[in-house]
Scaffold this motif. Sequence first.
Motif, PDB file in Angstrom:
ATOM      1  N   LEU A 186       9.449  14.852 -51.765  1.00  0.00           N
ATOM      2  CA  LEU A 186       8.164  14.953 -51.073  1.00  0.00           C
ATOM      3  C   LEU A 186       8.290  14.506 -49.618  1.00  0.00           C
ATOM      4  O   LEU A 186       7.777  15.162 -48.697  1.00  0.00           O
ATOM      5  CB  LEU A 186       7.109  14.111 -51.789  1.00  0.00           C
ATOM      6  CG  LEU A 186       6.526  14.692 -53.073  1.00  0.00           C
ATOM      7  CD1 LEU A 186       5.708  13.639 -53.810  1.00  0.00           C
ATOM      8  CD2 LEU A 186       5.664  15.916 -52.779  1.00  0.00           C
ATOM      9  N   ALA A 187       8.964  13.386 -49.398  1.00  0.00           N
ATOM     10  CA  ALA A 187       9.123  12.872 -48.039  1.00  0.00           C
ATOM     11  C   ALA A 187       9.898  13.854 -47.165  1.00  0.00           C
ATOM     12  O   ALA A 187       9.537  14.098 -46.007  1.00  0.00           O
ATOM     13  CB  ALA A 187       9.839  11.524 -48.074  1.00  0.00           C
ATOM     14  N   ASN A 188      10.947  14.436 -47.714  1.00  0.00           N
ATOM     15  CA  ASN A 188      11.732  15.394 -46.946  1.00  0.00           C
ATOM     16  C   ASN A 188      10.924  16.643 -46.615  1.00  0.00           C
ATOM     17  O   ASN A 188      11.065  17.222 -45.522  1.00  0.00           O
ATOM     18  CB  ASN A 188      13.003  15.777 -47.714  1.00  0.00           C
ATOM     19  CG  ASN A 188      14.038  14.664 -47.734  1.00  0.00           C
ATOM     20  OD1 ASN A 188      13.963  13.720 -46.952  1.00  0.00           O
ATOM     21  ND2 ASN A 188      14.996  14.760 -48.644  1.00  0.00           N
ATOM     22  N   ALA A 192      10.038  18.077 -42.933  1.00  0.00           N
ATOM     23  CA  ALA A 192      10.367  19.444 -42.558  1.00  0.00           C
ATOM     24  C   ALA A 192       9.161  20.198 -42.021  1.00  0.00           C
ATOM     25  O   ALA A 192       9.289  21.055 -41.145  1.00  0.00           O
ATOM     26  CB  ALA A 192      10.950  20.188 -43.762  1.00  0.00           C
ATOM     27  N   LEU A 193       7.978  19.886 -42.518  1.00  0.00           N
ATOM     28  CA  LEU A 193       6.752  20.521 -42.038  1.00  0.00           C
ATOM     29  C   LEU A 193       6.262  19.871 -40.749  1.00  0.00           C
ATOM     30  O   LEU A 193       5.789  20.561 -39.837  1.00  0.00           O
ATOM     31  CB  LEU A 193       5.665  20.425 -43.114  1.00  0.00           C
ATOM     32  CG  LEU A 193       4.262  20.885 -42.725  1.00  0.00           C
ATOM     33  CD1 LEU A 193       4.262  22.332 -42.228  1.00  0.00           C
ATOM     34  CD2 LEU A 193       3.295  20.710 -43.903  1.00  0.00           C
ATOM     35  N   ALA A 196       4.383  26.192 -47.827  1.00  0.00           N
ATOM     36  CA  ALA A 196       4.592  26.677 -49.198  1.00  0.00           C
ATOM     37  C   ALA A 196       5.573  25.785 -49.953  1.00  0.00           C
ATOM     38  O   ALA A 196       5.372  25.490 -51.143  1.00  0.00           O
ATOM     39  CB  ALA A 196       5.097  28.116 -49.163  1.00  0.00           C
ATOM     40  N   ALA A 197       6.634  25.346 -49.280  1.00  0.00           N
ATOM     41  CA  ALA A 197       7.621  24.488 -49.933  1.00  0.00           C
ATOM     42  C   ALA A 197       7.023  23.149 -50.341  1.00  0.00           C
ATOM     43  O   ALA A 197       7.282  22.636 -51.441  1.00  0.00           O
ATOM     44  CB  ALA A 197       8.813  24.273 -48.995  1.00  0.00           C
ATOM     45  N   LEU A 198       6.206  22.560 -49.464  1.00  0.00           N
ATOM     46  CA  LEU A 198       5.557  21.293 -49.785  1.00  0.00           C
ATOM     47  C   LEU A 198       4.558  21.473 -50.924  1.00  0.00           C
ATOM     48  O   LEU A 198       4.481  20.648 -51.846  1.00  0.00           O
ATOM     49  CB  LEU A 198       4.861  20.729 -48.545  1.00  0.00           C
ATOM     50  CG  LEU A 198       4.078  19.434 -48.725  1.00  0.00           C
ATOM     51  CD1 LEU A 198       4.948  18.322 -49.303  1.00  0.00           C
ATOM     52  CD2 LEU A 198       3.471  18.984 -47.394  1.00  0.00           C
ATOM     53  N   GLN A 199       3.802  22.569 -50.879  1.00  0.00           N
ATOM     54  CA  GLN A 199       2.813  22.808 -51.925  1.00  0.00           C
ATOM     55  C   GLN A 199       3.479  22.976 -53.294  1.00  0.00           C
ATOM     56  O   GLN A 199       2.948  22.518 -54.315  1.00  0.00           O
ATOM     57  CB  GLN A 199       1.984  24.045 -51.605  1.00  0.00           C
ATOM     58  CG  GLN A 199       0.802  24.251 -52.538  1.00  0.00           C
ATOM     59  CD  GLN A 199      -0.132  23.062 -52.547  1.00  0.00           C
ATOM     60  OE1 GLN A 199      -0.662  22.685 -51.516  1.00  0.00           O
ATOM     61  NE2 GLN A 199      -0.329  22.450 -53.705  1.00  0.00           N
ATOM     62  N   LYS A 200       4.626  23.595 -53.323  1.00  0.00           N
ATOM     63  CA  LYS A 200       5.345  23.762 -54.585  1.00  0.00           C
ATOM     64  C   LYS A 200       5.689  22.418 -55.211  1.00  0.00           C
ATOM     65  O   LYS A 200       5.559  22.227 -56.433  1.00  0.00           O
ATOM     66  CB  LYS A 200       6.615  24.577 -54.350  1.00  0.00           C
ATOM     67  CG  LYS A 200       7.391  24.888 -55.628  1.00  0.00           C
ATOM     68  CD  LYS A 200       8.597  25.771 -55.329  1.00  0.00           C
ATOM     69  CE  LYS A 200       9.368  26.078 -56.600  1.00  0.00           C
ATOM     70  NZ  LYS A 200      10.558  26.940 -56.315  1.00  0.00           N
TER      71      LYS A 200
END
Length: 385
Positions: A365-367, A371-372, A336-340
């Motif tokens: 984006l890289a971070n 994290a994922l 969800a965090a990446l999609q945001k």
Amino acid sequence: MRKTLLVALLFATPLFAACTENVRSGSDSGDARTIAVTSTDDGCEVSSSEAPSGSLTFDVTNDGSTVTEFYLFGEDGKRIVGEVENIGPGLSRQLVVAASAGTYVTACKPGMKGDGIRADFTVTKSDQEPTVSAGTDEQVDRALTRYEEYVREQSGQLVAKTKQFVALYERGDDAAARALYPAARTHWERIETVAESFGDLDPKTDAREADLEPGQKWTGWHRIEKDLWPPASGYRPLTTEQRAFYADDLLRNTETLDGRIQQLTYTVDQIANGSRGLMEEVAKGKVTGEEEIWSHTDLWDFQANVDGAHEGFEYLEPILAQKDPELLETLDDRFAALQKLLDAQRTDDGFVPYDQLSRDEVKQLANAVNALAEPLSELTAAVLS
């Protein structure tokens, strides 16, 4: 653009370090199903040439000076059973596969080029054949069916969009071809790990110019991409005849790929490893801006890789809810965090060109990928536990 690319490369690096935390030492485990692999610039040392069937873990360490990859191929040496990519010097990665009795081939690829340093590998029959658990049989069947349907549907759409794209390109309607290019490639990127498993087709359809081997003929999507978004100087546009050749070749290889995909079946570890592998693709080419070097449509590819990774994860959620609910919650949150962050880069017709992202946007984006990727690397072992 150059500045942004360098920033992306800097911030993509922690992904590889993050994935080392859960690697167990094969030499210390005493488990015949845990195999240590040491890759160097000119060698690939595998601690054993055989293992009993079941859930196998390859602990891969890169003692060389360049980035390496490790593959487990089927008996033909072409079909990819499992892989880990982008293992930086001094780092370790883990590949978990469910392997039945048979003959396989291991390979390290120093520099991520060539056929790799190969060796035969045998899996002997045992009483611990790959399984999830009796209590999840129905969930497994449902996951496999849904994943198979998804991959086949995406492959069919890839063929349809490729036909439209090459028709526009051949008749010289470059504006329409440029508009369709990232949308058509979305279907490739969503199933990229499946498409890449066919080692003879992948380089013909998706090779980047920077990755070409000496003497390798450049064909496929990125050859046409360069012609549609040519460099400002020093480039000779393709002739009508050359356009027809590259267009026909791309469509023919795409149709061959679809024919093979429609016959495939899958296992749980292939779904889980596919999700992990798609995030590796994001780190390898999308975060760095190297995938679509001419069109800068990397965010379309980025989103498609995330789509495919999340799709596979969703199919395994019921199994993971029983096996490791904490990991399930973590993965949900990080997807969800990446999609945001990706949604913040959307426009009316797609995404912002990648070379227009700021240093801070690339870093975020890289971070988020890092994290994922770390908990996603645990997915295969969790569902096979």
